[in-house]
Design a protein around this motif. Structure first.
Motif, PDB file in Angstrom:
ATOM      1  N   HIS A 149      -1.397  -0.729  -4.610  1.00  0.00           N
ATOM      2  CA  HIS A 149      -1.308  -2.168  -4.324  1.00  0.00           C
ATOM      3  C   HIS A 149      -2.686  -2.811  -4.254  1.00  0.00           C
ATOM      4  CE1 HIS A 149      -0.871  -5.802  -1.826  1.00  0.00           C
ATOM      5  NE2 HIS A 149       0.353  -5.890  -2.308  1.00  0.00           N
ATOM      6  N   GLY A 150      -3.614  -2.160  -3.573  1.00  0.00           N
ATOM      7  CA  GLY A 150      -4.972  -2.672  -3.489  1.00  0.00           C
ATOM      8  C   GLY A 150      -5.258  -3.543  -2.279  1.00  0.00           C
ATOM      9  N   ASP A 151      -4.212  -4.025  -1.621  1.00  0.00           N
ATOM     10  CA  ASP A 151      -4.378  -4.865  -0.425  1.00  0.00           C
ATOM     11  C   ASP A 151      -3.147  -4.713   0.456  1.00  0.00           C
ATOM     12  OD1 ASP A 151      -5.606  -6.653   1.294  1.00  0.00           O
ATOM     13  OD2 ASP A 151      -4.883  -8.430   0.249  1.00  0.00           O
ATOM     14  N   ALA A 173      -3.622  -5.001  -7.855  1.00  0.00           N
ATOM     15  CA  ALA A 173      -2.882  -3.801  -8.249  1.00  0.00           C
ATOM     16  C   ALA A 173      -3.600  -3.023  -9.355  1.00  0.00           C
ATOM     17  CB  ALA A 173      -1.479  -4.178  -8.698  1.00  0.00           C
ATOM     18  N   THR A 174      -3.574  -1.705  -9.213  1.00  0.00           N
ATOM     19  CA  THR A 174      -4.140  -0.801 -10.211  1.00  0.00           C
ATOM     20  C   THR A 174      -3.265   0.439 -10.276  1.00  0.00           C
ATOM     21  OG1 THR A 174      -5.556   0.260  -8.559  1.00  0.00           O
ATOM     22  CG2 THR A 174      -6.539  -1.544  -9.835  1.00  0.00           C
ATOM     23  N   GLN A 175      -3.616   1.363 -11.158  1.00  0.00           N
ATOM     24  CA  GLN A 175      -2.998   2.683 -11.156  1.00  0.00           C
ATOM     25  C   GLN A 175      -4.098   3.699 -10.896  1.00  0.00           C
ATOM     26  OE1 GLN A 175      -1.809   4.370 -14.946  1.00  0.00           O
ATOM     27  NE2 GLN A 175      -2.716   2.658 -16.055  1.00  0.00           N
ATOM     28  N   GLY A 176      -3.756   4.700 -10.090  1.00  0.00           N
ATOM     29  CA  GLY A 176      -4.784   5.684  -9.784  1.00  0.00           C
ATOM     30  C   GLY A 176      -4.386   6.608  -8.655  1.00  0.00           C
ATOM     31  N   ASN A 177      -5.387   7.035  -7.889  1.00  0.00           N
ATOM     32  CA  ASN A 177      -5.189   7.996  -6.810  1.00  0.00           C
ATOM     33  C   ASN A 177      -4.675   7.275  -5.570  1.00  0.00           C
ATOM     34  OD1 ASN A 177      -5.783   9.844  -4.582  1.00  0.00           O
ATOM     35  ND2 ASN A 177      -6.868  11.047  -6.127  1.00  0.00           N
ATOM     36  N   SER A 178      -3.549   7.737  -5.071  1.00  0.00           N
ATOM     37  CA  SER A 178      -2.923   7.077  -3.925  1.00  0.00           C
ATOM     38  C   SER A 178      -3.822   7.094  -2.689  1.00  0.00           C
ATOM     39  CB  SER A 178      -1.588   7.737  -3.595  1.00  0.00           C
ATOM     40  OG  SER A 178      -1.759   9.102  -3.241  1.00  0.00           O
ATOM     41  N   SER A 179      -4.640   8.111  -2.544  1.00  0.00           N
ATOM     42  CA  SER A 179      -5.483   8.215  -1.358  1.00  0.00           C
ATOM     43  C   SER A 179      -6.517   7.099  -1.296  1.00  0.00           C
ATOM     44  CB  SER A 179      -6.173   9.582  -1.314  1.00  0.00           C
ATOM     45  OG  SER A 179      -5.217  10.603  -1.108  1.00  0.00           O
ATOM     46  N   ALA A 180      -6.915   6.585  -2.448  1.00  0.00           N
ATOM     47  CA  ALA A 180      -7.826   5.438  -2.466  1.00  0.00           C
ATOM     48  C   ALA A 180      -7.136   4.216  -1.871  1.00  0.00           C
ATOM     49  CB  ALA A 180      -8.286   5.154  -3.889  1.00  0.00           C
ATOM     50  N   ASP A 181      -5.868   4.033  -2.206  1.00  0.00           N
ATOM     51  CA  ASP A 181      -5.122   2.901  -1.675  1.00  0.00           C
ATOM     52  C   ASP A 181      -4.901   3.049  -0.177  1.00  0.00           C
ATOM     53  OD1 ASP A 181      -4.151   0.463  -2.769  1.00  0.00           O
ATOM     54  OD2 ASP A 181      -2.096   1.095  -2.376  1.00  0.00           O
ATOM     55  N   VAL A 182      -4.658   4.267   0.266  1.00  0.00           N
ATOM     56  CA  VAL A 182      -4.470   4.532   1.695  1.00  0.00           C
ATOM     57  C   VAL A 182      -5.777   4.280   2.452  1.00  0.00           C
ATOM     58  CG1 VAL A 182      -3.891   6.304   3.394  1.00  0.00           C
ATOM     59  CG2 VAL A 182      -2.610   6.163   1.257  1.00  0.00           C
ATOM     60  N   ALA A 183      -6.899   4.681   1.863  1.00  0.00           N
ATOM     61  CA  ALA A 183      -8.196   4.429   2.489  1.00  0.00           C
ATOM     62  C   ALA A 183      -8.432   2.933   2.643  1.00  0.00           C
ATOM     63  CB  ALA A 183      -9.309   5.067   1.664  1.00  0.00           C
ATOM     64  N   ARG A 184      -8.044   2.175   1.644  1.00  0.00           N
ATOM     65  CA  ARG A 184      -8.183   0.711   1.704  1.00  0.00           C
ATOM     66  C   ARG A 184      -7.321   0.149   2.836  1.00  0.00           C
ATOM     67  NH1 ARG A 184     -10.247  -3.934   2.195  1.00  0.00           N
ATOM     68  NH2 ARG A 184      -9.317  -5.678   1.096  1.00  0.00           N
ATOM     69  N   THR A 185      -6.092   0.602   2.959  1.00  0.00           N
ATOM     70  CA  THR A 185      -5.227   0.132   4.040  1.00  0.00           C
ATOM     71  C   THR A 185      -5.795   0.510   5.399  1.00  0.00           C
ATOM     72  OG1 THR A 185      -3.234   0.195   2.665  1.00  0.00           O
ATOM     73  CG2 THR A 185      -2.908   0.321   5.037  1.00  0.00           C
ATOM     74  N   TYR A 186      -6.327   1.717   5.504  1.00  0.00           N
ATOM     75  CA  TYR A 186      -6.957   2.165   6.753  1.00  0.00           C
ATOM     76  C   TYR A 186      -8.047   1.182   7.177  1.00  0.00           C
ATOM     77  CZ  TYR A 186      -9.936   4.984   9.831  1.00  0.00           C
ATOM     78  OH  TYR A 186     -10.711   5.433  10.877  1.00  0.00           O
ATOM     79  N   LEU A 187      -8.912   0.788   6.242  1.00  0.00           N
ATOM     80  CA  LEU A 187      -9.989  -0.145   6.559  1.00  0.00           C
ATOM     81  C   LEU A 187      -9.436  -1.516   6.947  1.00  0.00           C
ATOM     82  CD1 LEU A 187     -12.559   0.740   3.745  1.00  0.00           C
ATOM     83  CD2 LEU A 187     -12.700   1.343   6.167  1.00  0.00           C
ATOM     84  N   LEU A 188      -8.400  -1.968   6.255  1.00  0.00           N
ATOM     85  CA  LEU A 188      -7.788  -3.257   6.584  1.00  0.00           C
ATOM     86  C   LEU A 188      -7.191  -3.246   7.991  1.00  0.00           C
ATOM     87  CD1 LEU A 188      -6.006  -3.991   3.187  1.00  0.00           C
ATOM     88  CD2 LEU A 188      -7.855  -5.354   4.183  1.00  0.00           C
ATOM     89  N   LEU A 189      -6.522  -2.152   8.351  1.00  0.00           N
ATOM     90  CA  LEU A 189      -5.939  -2.063   9.686  1.00  0.00           C
ATOM     91  C   LEU A 189      -7.015  -1.929  10.750  1.00  0.00           C
ATOM     92  CD1 LEU A 189      -2.857   0.256   9.019  1.00  0.00           C
ATOM     93  CD2 LEU A 189      -2.890  -2.219   9.323  1.00  0.00           C
ATOM     94  N   TYR A 190      -8.077  -1.214  10.420  1.00  0.00           N
ATOM     95  CA  TYR A 190      -9.201  -1.076  11.349  1.00  0.00           C
ATOM     96  C   TYR A 190      -9.762  -2.457  11.676  1.00  0.00           C
ATOM     97  CZ  TYR A 190     -13.053   1.740  13.364  1.00  0.00           C
ATOM     98  OH  TYR A 190     -13.946   2.360  14.208  1.00  0.00           O
ATOM     99  N   ILE A 191      -9.935  -3.289  10.644  1.00  0.00           N
ATOM    100  CA  ILE A 191     -10.465  -4.644  10.845  1.00  0.00           C
ATOM    101  C   ILE A 191      -9.459  -5.524  11.592  1.00  0.00           C
ATOM    102  CG2 ILE A 191     -11.109  -6.776   9.647  1.00  0.00           C
ATOM    103  CD1 ILE A 191     -12.250  -4.982   7.396  1.00  0.00           C
TER     104      ILE A 191
END
Length: 249
Positions: A149-151, A173-191
């Protein structure tokens, strides 16, 4: 088209409601190519069968580009969490399950996540040595083709009045490694929610997906670096604090 009922104003765009339609109107900082690319992403994701608002039209309103989709009547998950703090764990479980559903899909015509990150790191203000080390780390990461998703955050999920969930905003949105998307969500939730909730999310995701937490955190410097290009000024220092090439223990 009526532009007299504003739903939201964010990031140089304004969202309106016109009956059963939602109109996202972009200001002049958005190029035609950017708007058409967002609409294309949305149309491609529609084909996966995920529950997202239907895209109807791309048009120009008062000289500004606009994307028109279904209007979904309901509340964002972010608002539900705010209104029902005692249900936060329940909502977090729902949130992770929905993300796992997204990541189970394939969308082969989308931009590759790695290509986008390479471009963004190149556009960043990071020094040449840091960029090189980030490129090196990115190159070692496994190549996958999952829908990202990317965001993915609670403000981009609407729960309708009849209980259905809809995922909004596929501009990243992109296609790729799911863990990158999870890392992005982690940072968004942290903020947005703080460290404790971000860690709780990550623990829950890893438990459900059987992905090692250490592996997801290896993506954090890369994802944070890429995000520095378009982040708000208030987020920059936070993201830069994650931009390092020291392996997480």
């Amino acid at each position: 088209m009526k532009l007299d009922r504003i739903i939201a104003v964010r990031n140089n765009k304004t969202v309106y409601r016109d009956g059963d339609l939602c109109l996202k109107v972009f200001d002049n900082t958005y190029s035609k190519a950017q708007v058409l690319n967002e609409a294309l992403n949305h149309a491609l994701v529609e084909q996966t069968g995920l529950n997202i608002p239907k895209l109807h039209e791309v048009t120009v309103i008062d000289g500004k580009w606009a994307i028109i989709t279904d209007f979904i009547k309901g509340k964002t998950l972010d608002r539900l969490i705010s209104e029902n703090p005692d249900k936060k764990d329940e909502y977090m479980d729902f949130f992770v399950n929905l993300q796992l559903e997204v990541l189970s899909k394939r969308c082969p015509l989308l931009t590759k996540n790695k290509d986008k990150m390479i471009r963004k790191i190149g556009e960043s203000n990071l020094d040449a040595t840091t960029r090189y080390e980030l490129y090196t780390r990115l190159d070692t990461m496994p190549k996958h083709n999952k829908l990202c998703h990317g965001d993915f955050n609670p403000s981009n999920i609407i729960v309708s009045d009849d209980g259905k969930s809809y995922i909004l905003d596929w501009s990243h949105a992109t296609q790729g490694n799911s863990s990158a998307d999870v890392a992005r969500t982690y940072l968004l939730l942290y903020i947005g929610y703080g460290k404790d909730d971000a860690e709780k999310y990550l623990d829950l995701f890893c438990d459900k997906s059987h992905i090692d937490k250490h592996y997801i955190k290896k993506w954090l410097p890369i994802v944070a670096a890429a995000q520095t290009v378009t982040c708000n000024k208030s987020e920059l220092d936070f993201l830069l604090s994650w931009v390092n090439v020291v392996d997480f223990e």
